[in-house]
Design a protein around this motif. Structure first.
Motif, PDB file in Angstrom:
ATOM      1  N   ASP A  55       1.044  -1.326  -0.200  1.00 52.01           N
ATOM      2  CA  ASP A  55       0.320   0.202   0.529  1.00 52.01           C
ATOM      3  C   ASP A  55       0.868   1.552  -0.231  1.00 52.01           C
ATOM      4  O   ASP A  55       0.593   1.484  -0.751  1.00 52.01           O
ATOM      5  CB  ASP A  55      -0.861  -0.269   1.158  1.00 52.01           C
ATOM      6  CG  ASP A  55      -2.153  -0.927   0.981  1.00 52.01           C
ATOM      7  OD1 ASP A  55      -2.395  -1.799   2.297  1.00 52.01           O
ATOM      8  OD2 ASP A  55      -2.361  -1.147   0.361  1.00 52.01           O
ATOM      9  N   PHE A  56       1.791   1.311   0.769  1.00 53.05           N
ATOM     10  CA  PHE A  56       2.623   2.481   1.289  1.00 53.05           C
ATOM     11  C   PHE A  56       3.575   2.477  -0.406  1.00 53.05           C
ATOM     12  O   PHE A  56       3.580   3.342  -1.093  1.00 53.05           O
ATOM     13  CB  PHE A  56       3.229   2.359   1.969  1.00 53.05           C
ATOM     14  CG  PHE A  56       4.727   3.442   1.634  1.00 53.05           C
ATOM     15  CD1 PHE A  56       6.355   3.077   1.580  1.00 53.05           C
ATOM     16  CD2 PHE A  56       4.862   4.489   2.611  1.00 53.05           C
ATOM     17  CE1 PHE A  56       7.086   4.460   1.563  1.00 53.05           C
ATOM     18  CE2 PHE A  56       5.638   5.159   2.573  1.00 53.05           C
ATOM     19  CZ  PHE A  56       6.954   5.429   1.676  1.00 53.05           C
ATOM     20  N   LEU A  57       3.654   1.384  -0.964  1.00 54.37           N
ATOM     21  CA  LEU A  57       3.827   1.018  -2.483  1.00 54.37           C
ATOM     22  C   LEU A  57       3.274   2.532  -3.329  1.00 54.37           C
ATOM     23  O   LEU A  57       3.983   3.403  -4.508  1.00 54.37           O
ATOM     24  CB  LEU A  57       5.319   0.584  -2.913  1.00 54.37           C
ATOM     25  CG  LEU A  57       6.390   0.204  -1.721  1.00 54.37           C
ATOM     26  CD1 LEU A  57       7.107  -1.553  -2.942  1.00 54.37           C
ATOM     27  CD2 LEU A  57       7.598   1.197  -1.558  1.00 54.37           C
ATOM     28  N   THR A  79       2.222   6.970  -6.960  1.00 53.81           N
ATOM     29  CA  THR A  79       1.417   7.838  -7.169  1.00 53.81           C
ATOM     30  C   THR A  79       1.836   9.485  -7.157  1.00 53.81           C
ATOM     31  O   THR A  79       1.687  10.442  -7.858  1.00 53.81           O
ATOM     32  CB  THR A  79      -0.356   7.671  -6.556  1.00 53.81           C
ATOM     33  OG1 THR A  79      -0.357   6.691  -6.757  1.00 53.81           O
ATOM     34  CG2 THR A  79      -0.525   9.511  -6.947  1.00 53.81           C
ATOM     35  N   ILE A  80       2.333   9.780  -6.334  1.00 50.53           N
ATOM     36  CA  ILE A  80       3.047  10.751  -5.746  1.00 50.53           C
ATOM     37  C   ILE A  80       4.446  10.994  -6.947  1.00 50.53           C
ATOM     38  O   ILE A  80       5.168  12.375  -7.364  1.00 50.53           O
ATOM     39  CB  ILE A  80       3.591  10.833  -4.143  1.00 50.53           C
ATOM     40  CG1 ILE A  80       2.498  10.810  -3.311  1.00 50.53           C
ATOM     41  CG2 ILE A  80       4.549  12.026  -3.879  1.00 50.53           C
ATOM     42  CD1 ILE A  80       2.743  10.142  -1.333  1.00 50.53           C
ATOM     43  N   GLY A  81       5.447  10.145  -7.141  1.00 53.29           N
ATOM     44  CA  GLY A  81       6.152   9.846  -7.508  1.00 53.29           C
ATOM     45  C   GLY A  81       5.955  10.646  -9.316  1.00 53.29           C
ATOM     46  O   GLY A  81       6.966  10.926  -9.731  1.00 53.29           O
ATOM     47  N   LEU A 127       5.752  21.924  -7.774  1.00 59.49           N
ATOM     48  CA  LEU A 127       5.686  20.721  -6.813  1.00 59.49           C
ATOM     49  C   LEU A 127       6.845  20.350  -6.769  1.00 59.49           C
ATOM     50  O   LEU A 127       8.069  20.176  -7.840  1.00 59.49           O
ATOM     51  CB  LEU A 127       4.765  20.053  -7.404  1.00 59.49           C
ATOM     52  CG  LEU A 127       2.958  20.179  -7.968  1.00 59.49           C
ATOM     53  CD1 LEU A 127       2.329  19.414  -8.676  1.00 59.49           C
ATOM     54  CD2 LEU A 127       2.839  20.385  -6.780  1.00 59.49           C
ATOM     55  N   ILE A 128       7.225  19.894  -5.966  1.00 55.74           N
ATOM     56  CA  ILE A 128       8.918  19.376  -4.689  1.00 55.74           C
ATOM     57  C   ILE A 128       8.940  18.294  -5.496  1.00 55.74           C
ATOM     58  O   ILE A 128       7.609  17.093  -6.124  1.00 55.74           O
ATOM     59  CB  ILE A 128       8.440  19.513  -3.026  1.00 55.74           C
ATOM     60  CG1 ILE A 128      10.073  18.692  -3.342  1.00 55.74           C
ATOM     61  CG2 ILE A 128       7.765  17.978  -3.350  1.00 55.74           C
ATOM     62  CD1 ILE A 128      10.360  20.279  -2.800  1.00 55.74           C
ATOM     63  N   GLU A 129      10.055  17.495  -5.930  1.00 55.24           N
ATOM     64  CA  GLU A 129      10.010  16.539  -6.747  1.00 55.24           C
ATOM     65  C   GLU A 129      10.602  14.898  -5.562  1.00 55.24           C
ATOM     66  O   GLU A 129      11.465  15.389  -5.163  1.00 55.24           O
ATOM     67  CB  GLU A 129      10.716  16.824  -8.351  1.00 55.24           C
ATOM     68  CG  GLU A 129      11.588  15.426  -8.913  1.00 55.24           C
ATOM     69  CD  GLU A 129      12.325  15.754 -10.028  1.00 55.24           C
ATOM     70  OE1 GLU A 129      13.028  14.162 -10.547  1.00 55.24           O
ATOM     71  OE2 GLU A 129      12.596  16.868  -9.342  1.00 55.24           O
ATOM     72  N   MET A 130       9.979  14.476  -6.004  1.00 58.46           N
ATOM     73  CA  MET A 130      10.078  12.832  -5.506  1.00 58.46           C
ATOM     74  C   MET A 130      11.429  12.094  -6.104  1.00 58.46           C
ATOM     75  O   MET A 130      11.453  11.922  -6.940  1.00 58.46           O
ATOM     76  CB  MET A 130       9.335  11.643  -4.385  1.00 58.46           C
ATOM     77  CG  MET A 130       9.551  11.444  -3.749  1.00 58.46           C
ATOM     78  SD  MET A 130       8.044  10.467  -2.562  1.00 58.46           S
ATOM     79  CE  MET A 130       7.896   9.423  -4.033  1.00 58.46           C
ATOM     80  N   ALA A 143       4.875  21.170  -1.048  1.00 53.04           N
ATOM     81  CA  ALA A 143       5.531  20.242  -0.646  1.00 53.04           C
ATOM     82  C   ALA A 143       4.216  19.269   0.155  1.00 53.04           C
ATOM     83  O   ALA A 143       3.642  19.946   0.692  1.00 53.04           O
ATOM     84  CB  ALA A 143       6.961  20.273   0.013  1.00 53.04           C
ATOM     85  N   ASP A 144       4.808  17.949   0.744  1.00 52.12           N
ATOM     86  CA  ASP A 144       3.740  17.258   1.563  1.00 52.12           C
ATOM     87  C   ASP A 144       2.638  17.428   0.522  1.00 52.12           C
ATOM     88  O   ASP A 144       1.508  16.917   1.777  1.00 52.12           O
ATOM     89  CB  ASP A 144       3.535  18.025   2.231  1.00 52.12           C
ATOM     90  CG  ASP A 144       5.178  17.333   3.942  1.00 52.12           C
ATOM     91  OD1 ASP A 144       4.938  17.930   4.540  1.00 52.12           O
ATOM     92  OD2 ASP A 144       5.700  16.556   2.795  1.00 52.12           O
ATOM     93  N   PHE A 145       1.967  16.651  -0.732  1.00 50.66           N
ATOM     94  CA  PHE A 145       0.949  17.424  -1.445  1.00 50.66           C
ATOM     95  C   PHE A 145       0.295  15.788  -1.700  1.00 50.66           C
ATOM     96  O   PHE A 145      -0.841  15.927  -1.844  1.00 50.66           O
ATOM     97  CB  PHE A 145       1.146  18.016  -2.419  1.00 50.66           C
ATOM     98  CG  PHE A 145       2.190  17.645  -3.586  1.00 50.66           C
ATOM     99  CD1 PHE A 145       2.033  15.712  -4.388  1.00 50.66           C
ATOM    100  CD2 PHE A 145       3.161  17.893  -3.864  1.00 50.66           C
ATOM    101  CE1 PHE A 145       2.559  15.842  -4.673  1.00 50.66           C
ATOM    102  CE2 PHE A 145       4.108  17.432  -4.451  1.00 50.66           C
ATOM    103  CZ  PHE A 145       3.834  16.126  -4.963  1.00 50.66           C
TER     104      PHE A 145
END
Length: 845
Positions: A599-601, A606-608, A615-618, A697-699
């Motif tokens: 679930d975390f991955l 999605t964030i990546g 938007l901050i890049e991961m 960040a933290d979106f």
């Protein structure tokens, strides 16, 4: 490899001459020139040849070839430059602890009397027995430690299919090159705390001080090229980081520093002239003397110095230093809530501010802690302010208030629970008159006694706390003892040898090894299928995420064991990190991530995939055991919250931040593959890059929602930060993207007015009594006052802007912000409409 050969067998003398290098010769007498020697005599010869062939080091080598090594147990195993000016080998740094280093060897020196200029393993000294420095057949330089679990503690990471040699040049540069002369690795590319003449300091290199006089490991001070291309000194401590040279209160342009050159290179020449691409240069006091040794060292005390000495001399002389006469201006000297004072005869001294005591006796870097307690830092009846003379604390101001009275300054600090005290000082205005400014302090850092300082500092203490006149005024008479220096100690056990015990040990190891192999085979066949399934599943997840998966140990090393905190919130703590590929990153350790790995991955995937300039890049993630971490790009200027009171955040930058933040949120709401709500828009989550461009960040941490749904019953818990949350969170209404619009409006009002919605704020308008106000009603009432556009804006706008702003655009920005904070969510615009309103007025200009 050691050059071992049989030169000759002379029957007439019954001798065999064995030459080792150029200095060793062994004669073995044979019984008869004609008869073959008996095995009893040949056996010692074979043993001798075998042992010598295994010995891969020689003494005073000019170079190190493939398959050769230097041994820590042989003090003569060193590389020497052609002129003998420099040597490289194992350098004693503690009790039975060694580093592989380069040092000055002219005049001859020994042990700790030598001056090292480079070290491979500052953080991991090696054992004084069986440790080696080797050039492998692969072309990789490796430092191995007998006392280290993995053996290898440092490597150059190089490879060469052809022949390669390691040489030490007369410049002090340790160079690994292949047979065609191509440099594979050199020590000049990875300096420690010293820069030698002709050694360039570049955008990719920096100097880091030692931890203390007797501890060579990495310290807290750093010389580097900042993102504005200026050469700077920074204190990079365990919890805070701040630049102190050039003096941060002066503009770089005023100091003659040239910002518009991206070459980023600085060099000290052999004559004592230093030149940097930012237009900074100096000459040492002995400039022009060629036959002299020089080095530029960032010392453990945070000062950058150039040392010189004449050939043959054993003592170094300081011929230039960055900060002269005012060493207390170096940040981090004395820690939190303490003061630095300087006496030319006694040097620097530290002491606690009145009412505070040392946190760790003998270690002033740990700072001081109060020896009193408040039942509540905001209870006025329990608090008083004590005036300290000749004291200045640099930085960590809370919303600087210009041109105000002492009483208003006191009331401001009194209303802020985390205000430690305030500085009240005057300055000359452009018209020549003196205005007085207020600097409330949320931290008491970089404090120093400055007899020439004309301002006043008031520290917050309990009313029942009393102090003597000596404590409040005579700050130059401290007699605090200096911090105790402890020599780095790393002791290894040195066991004696016993034949019977050794045999029993080996026998037990063999039996144990057989048992382990049997157990391993059983375990392997039992869980092989399970491993195959897990491997396939992880490969699928990695393919889905599209960015790097880090191990926890990698991130622990990159963050120096999570030592440099740069931010924290409800979601976790953020640390600064230096990745293996030299990228500076921000690593967020999630504190409430309880989901499974899959679930975390999926959420990280999605964030990546979200990609937008605002938007901050991961860059990656870590999901290992209970650890859940995210790796982001690092933002040089921190958060908007940290810069709200900064004069660098002028009007144009603030307007650009408003537009850029709106664009980022609009992309999340309307253009992503999935509908992403931020749910915690606040100044702390708007980061600023080197050009002060915003990145949200933290979106992705609150909730990912399906595009087809306008509400989601899964939002059962209130999310966000007090003061920035929309009314829907507490009124049981459906949660939509309008909650982010509301938070955005609050942030814009705070950025324009300088008033935070999270603290008690008092109206300080001239002629009126102080009273509590609420940000939104106050702003609406100001904007509704008829016929006073210019004056009402002057009353609303943050004084830090000094009325230097576009009146029309400022009014538009406030009007848009007020539309965003409407109580009725349907009356609020969407973020794309916000962008359109701001850009339409900008383009019309």
């Amino acid at each position: 490899m050691t050059n071992l050969s049989i030169l000759d067998a002379v029957p007439s003398t019954n001798c065999i001459y064995l030459v080792l290098g150029e200095i060793h010769c062994t004669h073995l007498l044979l019984p008869s020139p004609m008869a073959p020697p008996p095995f009893s005599l040949l056996l010692p010869l074979f043993v001798f040849l075998f042992l010598q062939s295994c010995r891969l080091s020689t003494s005073a080598l000019p170079s190190l070839a493939k398959s050769a090594s230097l041994s820590v147990e042989n003090p003569a195993d060193v590389l020497v430059s052609p002129s003998g000016a420099f040597s490289a080998g194992f350098f004693l740094v503690g009790n039975n602890a060694y580093g592989f280093a380069v040092w000055f060897s002219q005049p001859p020196c020994s042990g700790t009397d030598c001056t090292p200029v480079w070290m491979a393993n500052r953080q991991a000294p090696v054992n004084g027995r069986r440790s080696t420095f080797s050039l492998l057949d692969s072309g990789n330089l490796v430092l191995t430690d007998a006392g280290h679990a993995g053996g290898e503690v440092w490597s150059s990471g190089t490879s060469s299919p052809s022949a390669a040699q390691l040489r030490l040049n007369d410049t002090g540069n340790l160079v690994l090159a292949d047979d065609s002369g191509v440099v594979l690795w050199q020590s000049f590319d990875s300096p420690t705390d010293t820069l030698l003449p002709q050694q360039p300091l570049t955008r990719n290199t920096f100097l880091i001080s030692a931890r203390s006089r007797y501890n060579c490991s990495t310290g807290f001070y750093k010389l580097y090229f900042d993102n504005d291309n200026v050469l700077r000194l920074v204190f990079d401590g365990p919890s805070i980081s701040s630049v102190y040279w050039p003096f941060p209160w002066a503009q770089s342009s005023q100091l003659g520093r040239f910002l518009y050159n991206s070459s980023r290179i600085a060099v000290l020449d052999p004559l004592g002239r230093f030149q940097s691409s930012d237009n900074y240069s100096f000459s040492t006091s002995d400039y022009g003397i060629a036959a002299i040794q020089r080095r530029m060292t960032l010392d453990f005390d945070g000062n950058l110095r150039v040392y010189s000495r004449e050939l043959g001399s054993t003592s170094w002389t300081v011929t230039w230093e960055a900060i002269s006469g005012i060493p207390c201006f170096i940040h981090g000297v004395c820690g939190n809530n303490s003061l630095c004072s300087y006496d030319p005869a006694k040097g620097r001294r530290c002491s606690c501010v009145p009412g505070y005591v040392p946190k760790v006796l003998g270690d002033w870097s740990a700072g001081c802690v109060p020896n009193f307690t408040f039942s509540d830092g905001c209870v006025a009846d329990e608090i008083r302010f004590v005036k300290l003379l000749y004291i200045d604390f640099y930085g960590y101001d809370y919303n600087t208030i210009y041109n105000t009275t002492l009483e208003k300054c006191r009331q401001t600090c009194l209303s802020l629970c985390n205000c430690r005290g305030f500085q009240y000082s005057g300055s000359l205005s452009d018209s020549g008159s003196t205005t007085f400014n207020c600097f409330p302090k949320i931290e008491l850092l970089n404090g120093h006694n400055l007899p020439s300082f004309t301002g006043e500092f008031f520290i917050k203490v309990p009313k029942n706390k009393t102090f003597t006149e000596d404590q409040l005024v005579k700050r130059t008479q401290y007699t605090c003892s200096p911090a105790t220096e402890v020599i780095l100690d790393r002791t290894y056990a040195k066991k004696g040898k016993n034949g019977a015990v050794s045999f029993m040990l080996w026998f037990a190891c063999v039996v144990g090894g057989i048992e382990i192999v049997v157990v391993f085979l059983v375990w392997f066949f039992l869980i092989r299928n399970q491993q195959d399934v897990t491997s396939v599943h992880q490969s699928y997840l990695l393919a889905a995420t599209g960015f790097k998966r880090f191990t926890y140990d990698e991130l622990k090393k990159a963050t120096r064991n999570f030592s440099q905190e740069i931010g924290r919130g409800a979601g976790g703590i953020v640390y600064k990190a230096l990745l293996a590929d030299d990228r500076v990153a921000a690593v967020k350790v999630l504190s409430n991530a309880t989901t499974g790995e899959a679930d975390f991955l999926a959420e990280a995937s999605t964030i990546g995939r979200v990609n937008h300039m605002n938007l901050i890049e991961m860059w990656g993630y870590c999901a290992e055991g209970k650890h859940r971490l995210l790796v982001y790009e690092f933002m040089e200027h921190g958060s908007l919250a940290q810069n709200l009171s900064s004069p660098e955040l002028h009007w144009k930058r603030r307007f650009d931040i408003a537009v850029g933040t709106a664009k980022g949120l609009a992309y999340l709401h309307e253009e992503c593959l999935e509908w992403v709500l931020h749910c915690d828009v606040k100044p702390q989550n708007i980061l600023l890059d080197s050009d002060y461009q915003p990145k949200v960040a933290d979106f992705g941490l609150s909730k990912l929602m399906d595009r087809g749904k306008v509400t989601n019953s899964d939002f059962s818990r209130i999310r966000g930060t007090r003061g920035y949350m929309a009314p829907e969170w507490v009124s049981n209404l459906s949660i939509t993207s309008k909650v982010d619009v509301y938070s955005y409006g609050i942030v814009m009002l705070e950025m324009v007015t300088g008033i935070s919605p999270t603290t008690s704020v008092h109206s300080l308008e001239s002629g009126g009594d102080a009273k509590q106000i609420r940000l939104i009603p106050w702003a609406r009432s100001k904007m509704m006052e008829p016929g006073r556009t210019g004056s009402r804006l002057q009353e609303m706008v943050d004084p830090v802007l000094k009325r230097d702003y576009d009146l029309k655009k400022m009014e538009i920005l406030i009007e848009v912000a007020l539309k965003c904070v409407e109580e009725d969510k349907d009356a609020r615009p969407t973020m794309s409409q916000v962008v359109e309103m701001l850009l339409r007025h900008e383009n019309n200009d």
